[in-house]
Scaffold this active site. Structure first.
Site, PDB file in Angstrom:
ATOM      1  N   TYR A 103       0.841  -1.144   0.022  1.00  0.00           N
ATOM      2  CA  TYR A 103       0.027  -0.046   0.030  1.00  0.00           C
ATOM      3  C   TYR A 103       0.677   1.327  -0.095  1.00  0.00           C
ATOM      4  O   TYR A 103       2.006   1.434   0.577  1.00  0.00           O
ATOM      5  CB  TYR A 103      -0.778  -0.068   1.293  1.00  0.00           C
ATOM      6  CG  TYR A 103      -1.794   1.253   1.094  1.00  0.00           C
ATOM      7  CD1 TYR A 103      -2.930   1.146   0.526  1.00  0.00           C
ATOM      8  CD2 TYR A 103      -1.494   2.310   2.024  1.00  0.00           C
ATOM      9  CE1 TYR A 103      -3.602   2.662   0.188  1.00  0.00           C
ATOM     10  CE2 TYR A 103      -2.166   3.503   2.071  1.00  0.00           C
ATOM     11  CZ  TYR A 103      -3.438   3.594   1.355  1.00  0.00           C
ATOM     12  OH  TYR A 103      -4.150   4.589   1.370  1.00  0.00           O
ATOM     13  N   TRP A 105       1.143   5.721  -1.538  1.00  0.00           N
ATOM     14  CA  TRP A 105       0.716   6.828  -2.738  1.00  0.00           C
ATOM     15  C   TRP A 105       1.944   6.743  -3.717  1.00  0.00           C
ATOM     16  O   TRP A 105       1.602   7.509  -4.823  1.00  0.00           O
ATOM     17  CB  TRP A 105       0.781   8.080  -1.971  1.00  0.00           C
ATOM     18  CG  TRP A 105      -0.744   8.382  -1.581  1.00  0.00           C
ATOM     19  CD1 TRP A 105      -1.487   7.538  -0.785  1.00  0.00           C
ATOM     20  CD2 TRP A 105      -1.598   9.159  -1.935  1.00  0.00           C
ATOM     21  NE1 TRP A 105      -2.661   8.059  -0.785  1.00  0.00           N
ATOM     22  CE2 TRP A 105      -2.916   9.260  -1.485  1.00  0.00           C
ATOM     23  CE3 TRP A 105      -1.493  10.505  -2.845  1.00  0.00           C
ATOM     24  CZ2 TRP A 105      -3.992  10.095  -1.737  1.00  0.00           C
ATOM     25  CZ3 TRP A 105      -2.536  11.436  -3.032  1.00  0.00           C
ATOM     26  CH2 TRP A 105      -3.732  11.248  -2.462  1.00  0.00           C
TER      27      TRP A 105
HETATM   28  N1  LIG Z   1      -1.641  18.721   2.896  1.00  0.00           N
HETATM   29  C1  LIG Z   1      -1.856  17.337   2.743  1.00  0.00           C
HETATM   30  N2  LIG Z   1      -3.011  16.960   2.283  1.00  0.00           N
HETATM   31  C2  LIG Z   1      -3.660  15.784   2.113  1.00  0.00           C
HETATM   32  C3  LIG Z   1      -2.913  14.618   2.569  1.00  0.00           C
HETATM   33  C4  LIG Z   1      -1.629  15.070   3.132  1.00  0.00           C
HETATM   34  O1  LIG Z   1      -0.719  14.094   3.856  1.00  0.00           O
HETATM   35  N3  LIG Z   1      -1.044  16.433   3.297  1.00  0.00           N
HETATM   36  N4  LIG Z   1      -3.246  13.573   2.423  1.00  0.00           N
HETATM   37  C5  LIG Z   1      -4.339  13.166   1.442  1.00  0.00           C
HETATM   38  C6  LIG Z   1      -4.889  11.713   2.011  1.00  0.00           C
HETATM   39  S1  LIG Z   1      -4.043  10.538   1.478  1.00  0.00           S
HETATM   40  C7  LIG Z   1      -6.075  11.771   2.304  1.00  0.00           C
HETATM   41  S2  LIG Z   1      -6.897  10.238   2.870  1.00  0.00           S
HETATM   42  C8  LIG Z   1      -6.974  12.791   3.093  1.00  0.00           C
HETATM   43  C9  LIG Z   1      -7.525  12.768   4.311  1.00  0.00           C
HETATM   44  O2  LIG Z   1      -8.614  13.600   4.526  1.00  0.00           O
HETATM   45  P1  LIG Z   1      -9.050  13.678   6.370  1.00  0.00           P
HETATM   46  O3  LIG Z   1      -8.948  12.374   6.756  1.00  0.00           O
HETATM   47  O4  LIG Z   1     -10.237  14.533   5.984  1.00  0.00           O
HETATM   48  O5  LIG Z   1      -7.796  14.763   6.608  1.00  0.00           O
HETATM   49  P2  LIG Z   1      -7.432  14.776   8.237  1.00  0.00           P
HETATM   50  O6  LIG Z   1      -6.433  16.259   8.005  1.00  0.00           O
HETATM   51  O7  LIG Z   1      -7.040  13.669   8.788  1.00  0.00           O
HETATM   52  O8  LIG Z   1      -8.635  15.026   9.112  1.00  0.00           O
HETATM   53  C10 LIG Z   1      -9.379  16.384   8.679  1.00  0.00           C
HETATM   54  C11 LIG Z   1      -9.652  17.206  10.103  1.00  0.00           C
HETATM   55  O9  LIG Z   1     -10.692  16.302  10.583  1.00  0.00           O
HETATM   56  C12 LIG Z   1     -10.602  16.821  11.963  1.00  0.00           C
HETATM   57  N5  LIG Z   1     -11.326  15.873  12.833  1.00  0.00           N
HETATM   58  C13 LIG Z   1     -10.344  14.986  13.563  1.00  0.00           C
HETATM   59  N6  LIG Z   1     -11.146  14.146  14.392  1.00  0.00           N
HETATM   60  C14 LIG Z   1     -12.425  14.518  14.530  1.00  0.00           C
HETATM   61  C15 LIG Z   1     -13.701  14.323  15.204  1.00  0.00           C
HETATM   62  O10 LIG Z   1     -13.744  13.461  15.889  1.00  0.00           O
HETATM   63  N7  LIG Z   1     -14.732  15.098  15.083  1.00  0.00           N
HETATM   64  C16 LIG Z   1     -14.583  16.344  14.014  1.00  0.00           C
HETATM   65  N8  LIG Z   1     -15.728  17.057  13.808  1.00  0.00           N
HETATM   66  N9  LIG Z   1     -13.409  16.426  13.417  1.00  0.00           N
HETATM   67  C17 LIG Z   1     -12.422  15.966  13.630  1.00  0.00           C
HETATM   68  C18 LIG Z   1      -9.367  17.283  12.381  1.00  0.00           C
HETATM   69  O11 LIG Z   1      -9.278  18.429  13.061  1.00  0.00           O
HETATM   70  C19 LIG Z   1      -8.745  17.386  10.879  1.00  0.00           C
HETATM   71  O12 LIG Z   1      -7.877  18.376  10.753  1.00  0.00           O
HETATM   72  O13 LIG Z   1      -5.989  14.087   2.839  1.00  0.00           O
HETATM   73  C20 LIG Z   1      -5.461  14.227   1.787  1.00  0.00           C
HETATM   74  N10 LIG Z   1      -4.780  15.644   1.799  1.00  0.00           N
HETATM   75  N1  LIG Z   2      -2.210   8.190  12.576  1.00  0.00           N
HETATM   76  C1  LIG Z   2      -2.321   8.233  11.309  1.00  0.00           C
HETATM   77  N2  LIG Z   2      -1.936   7.469  10.380  1.00  0.00           N
HETATM   78  C2  LIG Z   2      -2.349   7.530   9.056  1.00  0.00           C
HETATM   79  C3  LIG Z   2      -3.504   8.614   8.806  1.00  0.00           C
HETATM   80  C4  LIG Z   2      -4.027   9.087   9.748  1.00  0.00           C
HETATM   81  O1  LIG Z   2      -4.857   9.771   9.454  1.00  0.00           O
HETATM   82  N3  LIG Z   2      -3.704   9.012  11.094  1.00  0.00           N
HETATM   83  N4  LIG Z   2      -3.787   8.588   7.487  1.00  0.00           N
HETATM   84  C5  LIG Z   2      -3.271   7.497   6.685  1.00  0.00           C
HETATM   85  C6  LIG Z   2      -3.668   7.783   5.237  1.00  0.00           C
HETATM   86  S1  LIG Z   2      -5.292   8.334   4.831  1.00  0.00           S
HETATM   87  C7  LIG Z   2      -2.725   7.373   4.170  1.00  0.00           C
HETATM   88  S2  LIG Z   2      -3.211   7.485   2.590  1.00  0.00           S
HETATM   89  C8  LIG Z   2      -1.394   6.619   4.406  1.00  0.00           C
HETATM   90  C9  LIG Z   2      -0.216   7.291   3.596  1.00  0.00           C
HETATM   91  O2  LIG Z   2       0.796   6.186   3.912  1.00  0.00           O
HETATM   92  P1  LIG Z   2       1.705   5.973   2.416  1.00  0.00           P
HETATM   93  O3  LIG Z   2       1.071   6.363   1.033  1.00  0.00           O
HETATM   94  O4  LIG Z   2       2.289   4.861   2.490  1.00  0.00           O
HETATM   95  O5  LIG Z   2       2.882   7.367   2.694  1.00  0.00           O
HETATM   96  P2  LIG Z   2       3.889   7.876   1.681  1.00  0.00           P
HETATM   97  O6  LIG Z   2       4.766   9.000   2.611  1.00  0.00           O
HETATM   98  O7  LIG Z   2       2.967   8.797   0.640  1.00  0.00           O
HETATM   99  O8  LIG Z   2       4.401   6.878   0.947  1.00  0.00           O
HETATM  100  C10 LIG Z   2       4.980   6.782  -0.499  1.00  0.00           C
HETATM  101  C11 LIG Z   2       6.158   6.284  -0.515  1.00  0.00           C
HETATM  102  O9  LIG Z   2       6.387   6.063  -1.980  1.00  0.00           O
HETATM  103  C12 LIG Z   2       7.824   6.598  -2.224  1.00  0.00           C
HETATM  104  N5  LIG Z   2       7.883   6.751  -3.707  1.00  0.00           N
HETATM  105  C13 LIG Z   2       7.674   7.845  -4.434  1.00  0.00           C
HETATM  106  N6  LIG Z   2       7.769   7.814  -5.855  1.00  0.00           N
HETATM  107  C14 LIG Z   2       8.080   6.305  -5.710  1.00  0.00           C
HETATM  108  C15 LIG Z   2       8.365   5.578  -6.817  1.00  0.00           C
HETATM  109  O10 LIG Z   2       8.502   6.071  -8.302  1.00  0.00           O
HETATM  110  N7  LIG Z   2       8.660   4.458  -6.884  1.00  0.00           N
HETATM  111  C16 LIG Z   2       8.722   3.923  -5.566  1.00  0.00           C
HETATM  112  N8  LIG Z   2       9.032   2.320  -5.421  1.00  0.00           N
HETATM  113  N9  LIG Z   2       8.658   4.443  -4.375  1.00  0.00           N
HETATM  114  C17 LIG Z   2       8.281   5.811  -4.395  1.00  0.00           C
HETATM  115  C18 LIG Z   2       7.934   7.716  -1.305  1.00  0.00           C
HETATM  116  O11 LIG Z   2       9.232   8.026  -1.185  1.00  0.00           O
HETATM  117  C19 LIG Z   2       7.313   7.243  -0.199  1.00  0.00           C
HETATM  118  O12 LIG Z   2       8.253   6.586   0.811  1.00  0.00           O
HETATM  119  O13 LIG Z   2      -1.143   7.026   5.654  1.00  0.00           O
HETATM  120  C20 LIG Z   2      -2.314   6.661   6.845  1.00  0.00           C
HETATM  121  N10 LIG Z   2      -1.940   6.693   7.989  1.00  0.00           N
HETATM  122 MO   LIG Z   3      -5.082   8.786   2.481  1.00  0.00          MO
END
Ligand SMILES: Nc1nc2c(c(=O)[nH]1)N[C@H]1C(S)=C(S)[C@@H](COP(=O)(O)OP(=O)(O)OC[C@H]3O[C@@H](n4cnc5c(=O)[nH]c(N)nc54)[C@H](O)[C@@H]3O)O[C@H]1N2
Ligand SMILES: Nc1nc2c(c(=O)[nH]1)N[C@H]1C(S)=C(S)[C@@H](COP(=O)(O)OP(=O)(O)OC[C@H]3O[C@@H](n4cnc5c(=O)[nH]c(N)nc54)[C@H](O)[C@@H]3O)O[C@H]1N2
Ligand SMILES: [Mo]
Length: 761
Positions: A103, A105
């Site tokens: 898994y 991104w």
């Molecule tokens: N800059 C940036 N943007 C991203 C990402 C990133 O790594 N960096 N990751 C992307 C990815 S993979 C995903 S899946 C999405 C995730 O999108 P989300 O899961 O929606 O993002 P989060 O920032 O984890 O949470 C959004 C907000 O929910 C609020 N929150 C937390 N718990 C609660 C609660 O119990 N109740 C209420 N009402 N609010 C709560 C928090 O204050 C938080 O800032 O974001 C994407 N966007």
């Molecule tokens: N506590 C907590 N944990 C969370 C979350 C949360 O809300 N709270 N959010 C979760 C969510 S929504 C998500 S989506 C995950 C994200 O978790 P991940 O998607 O696993 O996080 P990334 O850091 O984006 O990892 C991508 C990796 O791919 C590598 N990469 C980039 N380009 C290439 C390429 O061309 N080839 C290869 N082989 N590698 C490459 C990057 O260097 C990086 O190490 O985290 C989850 N974890």
């Molecule tokens: Mo995500």
């Protein structure tokens, strides 16, 4: 293109030195600033390497992972060793002993996308144990198809920002609409319209209510209501209770378009469990006044109200309930399918919701079939490795964890994404072999036995587009390949040749020929559409001539077709309607996911006994300064750190009670682990709530100890490794109880970005 936006790069001496956002982007993301300096950063993996212990002792479980040296090998040696090990595991244990869930991104690009490459390769090798759904939407991905017959349509065909700006009177946002998150879209994005749309909606007189423990989850003028984290479902039920008891529920809509409302209402009114879900009841749980819920429910019933639920609300225990209760509330208001009203899931979670979709299939690398049927819900990686042979609950099934011998990861980082890192490290001791492809020495790479250096997207040609963006874009390499790094495609090509399926894997094409092939196939679809915007030119002209613009389906309203013709466009649920009560889910008999939206008390929240030991509720949300762990060493991410540590925000009262000020270093801890972080005092948080974003690279003080303190601030040393429920086993990393104390010891150095020792032979 990066996942966080489109740009052009300026390069010198093999390094990107500056980036310029795309001129057509209304609100480019500041995260672009992490890119300069990233290609030749010291954290890059310079060449193939094998862990010394593995090389000397052969495959097998090991406690040295994460605490060993590496030996540099040539590409030919790497191919030989890795192909041999894949073959050994396949011959001795069968393909199901290979975990290829992998898994993560990785980078955008329709061809070089690491997930697509690794899955295609492993399928052609005979298959692998896979993972299903995502960390993003683990609960939604299982519950929403049962309730609404889809989950992806909720985002890809969501009500557009244009319609919201024009029509919505009241937007009630659970989790706010954090602009920081709209930076990002999987596969990239050429525009960021959220800020502008919200401003236009407000200028027209639209109102916004944000339920969030953190004020900055909504920008601009709005009503901020800060409930105790984890109590949103109780609030939704109280709003529903007011609608039901004041005659404000749209019975006609519920009868015609939904099934099971009456069963749900019995519960809502307390007839099944003796607890009416009154505003007073929700007030006790959430800490907000009951009168607020009464007023708000009445306001919601008056105009075009959109109920918005961020994805974070389903990344907690019982995460199925918030989207289910949210859409039920929207259904009671009767405005699903009406422009500007209804339901949204993911506004402010990702850029995609609210953007117009393209009606064409995207250029896609064919994957083939997986001959292995075994799977895990994606967030069960530690369970998989620690509990081979055991059965588990999942969506009405009882699958078994296979006995995994080889773990193959390309393009993701479990040390970023998985919970309870101490447990994860113990799990990673179990398999015979761990293979990691990454451009960088992430903690996952440092736990690998076989380390495969990948290029970054900046070093190779690719093309990209997404299902909700009008542009198909050529991603031209900005710099030559770094050191001895290779494209994942080239690594897999060499392996496939060595394993005897080279021709099947490559189909005789070079990377460049693949790009042309994927493009021309896609061009055929567009040319067949007589409403196309422009004629996509042949490949060579596209490659040098700039992006191609596609037609988009503008002004969408989610479920408009279902509303106008429920029999002609039924939902793909058993009843063809919105299932407020699901007989299927009910029949599973789970004690943590009943047949209708239900309030379950979370394990870790401010109301639980555990809060006496760990009195602060930590929100471990997405970082504003980067995408996950990617480019944590970049300048935007680094500038936010405090003496090198990840910032933790806390309310002035909580800081004062511990004698803390902004800039202090603290130890954040519970009974699972601890990490250091730097204090930022902020009155925009509910008291007793602290916030520490994910993504600081894991940096153990003592690498030999799985439970070691992380000196850098990786929140996942603290989070619990439990699934959302028996139904979906989604990720629950968003919430955890902790305490915080001043750290007065000598500050350990940050070693997260340092490569391990790599010896030449
Ligand atoms: N800059 C940036 N943007 C991203 C990402 C990133 O790594 N960096 N990751 C992307 C990815 S993979 C995903 S899946 C999405 C995730 O999108 P989300 O899961 O929606 O993002 P989060 O920032 O984890 O949470 C959004 C907000 O929910 C609020 N929150 C937390 N718990 C609660 C609660 O119990 N109740 C209420 N009402 N609010 C709560 C928090 O204050 C938080 O800032 O974001 C994407 N966007
Ligand atoms: N506590 C907590 N944990 C969370 C979350 C949360 O809300 N709270 N959010 C979760 C969510 S929504 C998500 S989506 C995950 C994200 O978790 P991940 O998607 O696993 O996080 P990334 O850091 O984006 O990892 C991508 C990796 O791919 C590598 N990469 C980039 N380009 C290439 C390429 O061309 N080839 C290869 N082989 N590698 C490459 C990057 O260097 C990086 O190490 O985290 C989850 N974890
Ligand atoms: Mo995500």
């Amino acid at each position: 293109m990066a996942h966080w936006g489109m740009f052009s790069a300026q390069a010198r001496d093999g390094e990107v030195v500056a980036v310029q956002p795309y001129a057509g982007d209304r609100d480019p993301s500041p995260i672009l600033g992490n890119i300069p300096g990233s290609v030749r950063h010291r954290a890059r993996i310079a060449g193939p390497a094998v862990r010394r212990g593995w090389l000397e002792n052969g495959p097998g479980p090991s406690t040295r992972r994460g605490d060993d040296e590496y030996v540099a090998v040539s590409w030919d040696e790497l191919t030989e060793i890795l192909a041999g090990e894949l073959q050994r595991v396949k011959d001795r244990h069968g393909n199901r002993a290979i975990f290829g869930g992998s898994y993560g991104w990785s980078a955008p690009g329709r061809f070089h996308h690491a997930q697509s490459q690794v899955h295609r390769f492993l399928k052609m090798f005979g298959g692998y144990t896979r993972s299903v759904h995502s960390y993003s939407l683990g609960a939604t991905g299982v519950i929403m198809p049962r309730v609404l017959g889809t989950h992806w349509k909720l985002f890809a065909r969501s009500t557009s920002w244009e319609v919201i700006a024009r029509e919505t009177d009241l937007m009630v946002c659970f989790g706010g609409i954090p602009l920081k998150n709209t930076a990002v879209n999987d596969g990239g994005t050429s525009d960021h319209p959220t800020r502008d749309a919200l401003e236009r909606m407000r200028a027209r007189g639209g109102r916004i209510v944000s339920f969030s423990p953190i004020r900055s989850d909504m920008h601009g003028e709005h009503e901020w209501l800060a409930p105790r984290p984890g109590t949103d479902v109780a609030i939704m039920l109280a709003l529903a209770y007011v609608l039901a008891t004041e005659g404000l529920a749209d019975r006609e809509f519920l009868d015609r378009y939904c099934t099971g409302y009456d069963r749900f209402e019995e519960y809502l009114l307390g007839r099944t469990d003796g607890v009416p879900k009154t505003p007073e009841w929700a007030a006790t749980l959430s800490g907000l006044p009951a009168g607020t819920f009464v007023d708000l429910a009445r306001r919601m019933a008056r105009g075009r109200t959109l109920v918005s639920v961020t994805w974070s609300l389903q990344r907690v225990r019982h995460g199925e309930q918030a989207p289910w209760a949210g859409v039920t509330l929207a259904a009671m208001l009767g405005r699903l399918g009406v422009p500007g009203g209804g339901f949204g899931h993911g506004y402010g979670s990702m850029n995609e919701p609210g953007l117009a979709p393209v009606p064409y299939p995207l250029p896609t690398l064919f994957q083939g079939n997986n001959d292995v049927a075994d799977f895990i819900p994606v967030a069960a990686i530690s369970d998989l490795l620690l509990r081979p042979g055991e059965q588990f609950d999942y969506d009405g099934q009882r699958p078994t964890f296979p006995d995994i011998r080889l773990v193959y990861w390309a393009g993701g980082n479990p040390f970023h994404h998985h919970q309870d890192i101490g447990r994860l490290r113990r799990a990673l001791r179990r398999p015979d072999t761990i293979v990691v492809h990454d451009p960088y020495w992430t903690a996952m790479a440092k736990h690998a036995d076989i380390v495969v250096p990948s290029t970054t997207a900046l070093e190779r040609d690719d093309l990209t587009c997404t299902r909700n963006d009008p542009l198909l874009v050529a991603m031209q390499a900005a710099v030559p390949r770094f050191a001895d790094a290779r494209d994942d495609y080239d690594t897999f090509t060499a392996l496939a040749h060595r394993l005897g399926f080279g021709e099947t894997f490559t189909e005789g094409r070079t990377s460049r020929q693949w790009l042309e092939h994927l493009y021309e196939q896609w061009r055929g679809f567009v040319l067949a559409d007589d409403r196309r915007v422009e004629d996509p030119p042949p490949f060579e002209d596209f490659w040098y001539g700039g992006p191609v613009r596609m037609r988009t389906e503008d002004d969408l309203t989610l479920f408009e077709d279902f509303r106008s013709d429920p029999d002609g466009h039924p939902l793909r649920t058993p009843s063809g309607r919105l299932e407020i009560f699901s007989a299927d889910i009910d029949s599973f008999g789970y004690d943590d996911c009943a047949g209708h939206p239900t309030w379950y008390e979370p394990d870790e929240w401010l109301g639980s006994p555990r809060a006496e030991r760990f009195p602060l509720h930590l929100i471990a949300n997405q970082p504003a300064t980067r995408l996950h762990g990617q480019l944590d060493h970049g300048s935007v991410s680094q500038t936010s750190k405090i003496r090198g540590r990840e910032p933790i925000r806390m309310h002035p009262d909580d800081a004062a009670a511990r004698g803390l000020e902004s800039g202090d270093i603290v130890r954040v801890f519970n009974d699972r682990g601890s990490c250091l972080a730097g204090v930022v005092v902020d009155d925009g948080l509910l008291p007793s709530v602290v916030q520490l974003a994910t993504g600081a690279w894991y940096d153990p003080l003592d690498p030999s100890d799985p439970g070691s303190m992380c000196v850098h601030g990786n929140a996942n040393v603290l989070t619990p490794d439990v699934g959302t429920s028996s139904l979906s086993h989604g990720c629950t990393g968003q919430h955890v109880l902790v305490d915080v104390e001043r750290f007065d010891g000598e500050l350990p150095p940050i070693r997260a970005y340092d490569p391990p020792v790599v010896r030449q032979r």
